[in-house]
Design an enzyme around this catalytic site. Structure first.
Site, PDB file in Angstrom:
ATOM      1  N   THR A 235       1.007  -1.277   0.086  1.00  0.00           N
ATOM      2  CA  THR A 235       0.041   0.200   0.111  1.00  0.00           C
ATOM      3  C   THR A 235       0.905   1.379   0.119  1.00  0.00           C
ATOM      4  O   THR A 235       1.870   0.747   0.714  1.00  0.00           O
ATOM      5  CB  THR A 235      -0.892   0.017   1.682  1.00  0.00           C
ATOM      6  OG1 THR A 235      -1.781  -0.691   1.569  1.00  0.00           O
ATOM      7  CG2 THR A 235      -1.691   1.170   1.300  1.00  0.00           C
TER       8      THR A 235
ATOM      9  N   THR B  29      -2.627  -4.689   7.636  1.00  0.00           N
ATOM     10  CA  THR B  29      -4.230  -4.879   8.203  1.00  0.00           C
ATOM     11  C   THR B  29      -5.140  -4.505   8.488  1.00  0.00           C
ATOM     12  O   THR B  29      -5.021  -3.928   9.704  1.00  0.00           O
ATOM     13  CB  THR B  29      -3.970  -6.598   9.270  1.00  0.00           C
ATOM     14  OG1 THR B  29      -2.503  -7.294   8.659  1.00  0.00           O
ATOM     15  CG2 THR B  29      -5.082  -6.788   8.910  1.00  0.00           C
ATOM     16  N   GLY B  30      -5.358  -4.204   7.906  1.00  0.00           N
ATOM     17  CA  GLY B  30      -7.086  -2.625   7.743  1.00  0.00           C
ATOM     18  C   GLY B  30      -8.332  -3.244   9.252  1.00  0.00           C
ATOM     19  O   GLY B  30      -8.748  -2.134   9.669  1.00  0.00           O
TER      20      GLY B  30
ATOM     21  N   ASP C 247      -9.108  -0.524   5.867  1.00  0.00           N
ATOM     22  CA  ASP C 247      -8.422   0.774   6.386  1.00  0.00           C
ATOM     23  C   ASP C 247      -8.586   2.082   6.229  1.00  0.00           C
ATOM     24  O   ASP C 247      -9.148   3.385   6.082  1.00  0.00           O
ATOM     25  CB  ASP C 247      -7.757   1.145   7.726  1.00  0.00           C
ATOM     26  CG  ASP C 247      -6.600   0.987   7.184  1.00  0.00           C
ATOM     27  OD1 ASP C 247      -5.625  -0.580   6.471  1.00  0.00           O
ATOM     28  OD2 ASP C 247      -5.157   1.238   7.289  1.00  0.00           O
TER      29      ASP C 247
ATOM     30  N   ARG D 158     -15.126  -6.872   0.597  1.00  0.00           N
ATOM     31  CA  ARG D 158     -13.726  -6.417   1.566  1.00  0.00           C
ATOM     32  C   ARG D 158     -13.459  -5.431   1.466  1.00  0.00           C
ATOM     33  O   ARG D 158     -12.156  -4.556   0.019  1.00  0.00           O
ATOM     34  CB  ARG D 158     -13.049  -7.354   1.950  1.00  0.00           C
ATOM     35  CG  ARG D 158     -12.358  -7.396   3.317  1.00  0.00           C
ATOM     36  CD  ARG D 158     -10.550  -6.347   3.139  1.00  0.00           C
ATOM     37  NE  ARG D 158      -9.824  -6.324   3.494  1.00  0.00           N
ATOM     38  CZ  ARG D 158      -9.467  -5.553   3.791  1.00  0.00           C
ATOM     39  NH1 ARG D 158      -8.780  -4.827   2.869  1.00  0.00           N
ATOM     40  NH2 ARG D 158      -7.473  -5.445   4.933  1.00  0.00           N
ATOM     41  N   VAL D 159     -13.646  -3.994   2.960  1.00  0.00           N
ATOM     42  CA  VAL D 159     -12.518  -2.494   2.870  1.00  0.00           C
ATOM     43  C   VAL D 159     -12.104  -2.698   3.208  1.00  0.00           C
ATOM     44  O   VAL D 159     -12.073  -3.100   4.833  1.00  0.00           O
ATOM     45  CB  VAL D 159     -13.949  -1.337   2.552  1.00  0.00           C
ATOM     46  CG1 VAL D 159     -12.884  -0.406   2.006  1.00  0.00           C
ATOM     47  CG2 VAL D 159     -15.149  -1.550   0.731  1.00  0.00           C
TER      48      VAL D 159
HETATM   49  N1  ASP Z   1      -4.094  -1.476   4.786  1.00  0.00           N
HETATM   50  C1  ASP Z   1      -4.791  -2.238   3.632  1.00  0.00           C
HETATM   51  C2  ASP Z   1      -6.049  -2.468   3.931  1.00  0.00           C
HETATM   52  O1  ASP Z   1      -6.263  -3.236   4.947  1.00  0.00           O
HETATM   53  C3  ASP Z   1      -3.549  -2.948   3.586  1.00  0.00           C
HETATM   54  C4  ASP Z   1      -2.502  -2.887   3.296  1.00  0.00           C
HETATM   55  O2  ASP Z   1      -1.755  -1.934   4.220  1.00  0.00           O
HETATM   56  O3  ASP Z   1      -1.157  -3.484   2.799  1.00  0.00           O
HETATM   57  O4  ASP Z   1      -6.183  -2.598   2.794  1.00  0.00           O
END
Ligand code: ASP
Length: 349
Positions: free
Chosen positions: A213, A266-267, A244, A241-242
């Site tokens: 990300t 991990t969002g 953070d 799924r969405v």
């Molecule tokens: N935070 C992002 C999500 O959960 C993934 C990431 O940062 O790699 O969608």
């Protein structure tokens, strides 16, 4: 008498102006956090990551150095990272279980607290520009799915077919993840380049670059901060799924009253801890220094919850911080008074 008073007022005004030193610009970027270790990185790949971060940093710095706005710097840098297939955003985004790229993005302007976010966009080349268009032209904060891409078309933002976002590496990552989850592989997207046959291309370990990300926080010479984040989310995600990233206050937040933050990890944990806003609230209400606030949330709260990832952050008075609890985080910073600093592994400054 009146004249003396006016003179005194003028002098006070001039002193006030002089006391208000111009702000020194600053920018930080991240390119994802996770199990990123030297043993799982080739020199060529490491060089490419560092070059990608440097390029984005320079683009933001160029905007800020000529007196440009923090939001413009954020968008300019993220657009480059979205076009760089190494990162999990735009081109190079990870695949969902149905074989599509479902992209999320958000931007926030700390000077107005205006924000724009999109989730599950699939055809817009630059989700960050779409998030900005949502902020400036939609009258809303968040758009999702087909409606978000439709709004992008109406705004004249560049559209691309699925094959544009496709990378062989991400496709193979999907294959591994689907196997692990006992799910069957979807059809290869129409128009995607033929398989190279190279196992995992330059990628040595699936976990090594699970993330990717991208995010940018910037402070401009007017003293305004902004934050932006863009992602393809998690490999093999299902049910639309969405994470953070597009949730204001979780993965992205900016306010001139406190700070600007962009997160990666991990969002699901970042949403529940409202990571970005909590860091800024500690700065705003508890008067904490930025680094202390960031560590409080990432090293203590996130870690206690068994969440993983990290953040970049800066304040209107020029404090810069990053904090992560994973083995690595792609990260870089530069300011008007400091040289570029780029890091990947935990043991780097
Ligand atoms: N935070 C992002 C999500 O959960 C993934 C990431 O940062 O790699 O969608």
């Amino acid at each position: 008498m009146k004249r003396i008073l006016a003179g005194l007022l003028m002098m006070a005004g001039a002193a006030g102006c002089m006391a208000q030193a111009p702000h020194k610009w600053a920018v930080e970027i991240h390119g994802g956090a996770g199990v990123i270790e030297r043993k799982s990185m080739t020199p060529a790949r490491e060089k490419a990551y560092r070059a990608g971060m440097q390029e984005a940093l320079d683009a933001a710095a160029a905007v800020l150095d000529k007196g440009g706005k923090a939001v413009d710097a954020v968008e300019a840098a993220i657009k480059l990272l979205e076009d760089n297939p190494l990162f999990n955003a735009g081109r190079g985004a990870v695949f969902a279980a149905d074989g599509t790229n479902q992209m999320d993005s958000a931007i926030m302007d700390g000077s107005t607290m205006a924000a724009g976010a999109v989730a599950d966009t699939q055809t817009t080349r630059h989700p960050i520009s779409l998030a900005r268009a949502v902020m400036e032209h939609s009258g809303h904060v968040m758009l999702v799915g087909k409606g978000a891409d439709q709004f992008a078309r109406e705004q004249g933002l560049e559209q691309q077919p699925a094959s544009f976002f496709f990378t062989e590496e991400r496709w193979q990552q999907l294959g591994e993840e689907m196997k692990e989850k006992g799910l069957s592989m979807p059809a290869r997207p129409a128009g995607a380049a033929e398989p190279t046959g190279k196992p995992m291309a330059m990628l040595e370990s699936k976990d090594a670059h699970k993330w990717g990300t991208v995010g940018v926080v910037a402070l401009d010479r007017a003293g305004n901060v902004a934050a932006g984040t863009s992602t393809g989310g998690l490999t093999a995600k299902r049910w639309n799924r969405v994470g953070d990233t597009p949730v204001i206050g979780a993965g992205t937040y900016a306010s001139n009253q406190s700070c600007a933050v962009s997160a990666t990890g991990t969002g699901e944990y970042f949403i529940r801890l409202t990571v970005a806003r909590t860091i800024c609230a500690l700065v705003e209400y508890k008067g904490m220094r930025l680094q202390e606030a960031a560590d409080e949330v990432i090293q203590k709260k996130l870690t206690a919850m068994h969440g993983d990832g990290g953040i970049i952050a800066l304040t209107p008075d020029g404090q810069m911080a990053w904090s992560f609890n994973s083995p690595g985080m792609f990260r870089a910073r530069k300011s008007e008074v400091g040289a570029s600093l780029i890091g990947i592994y935990r043991d780097e400054p």
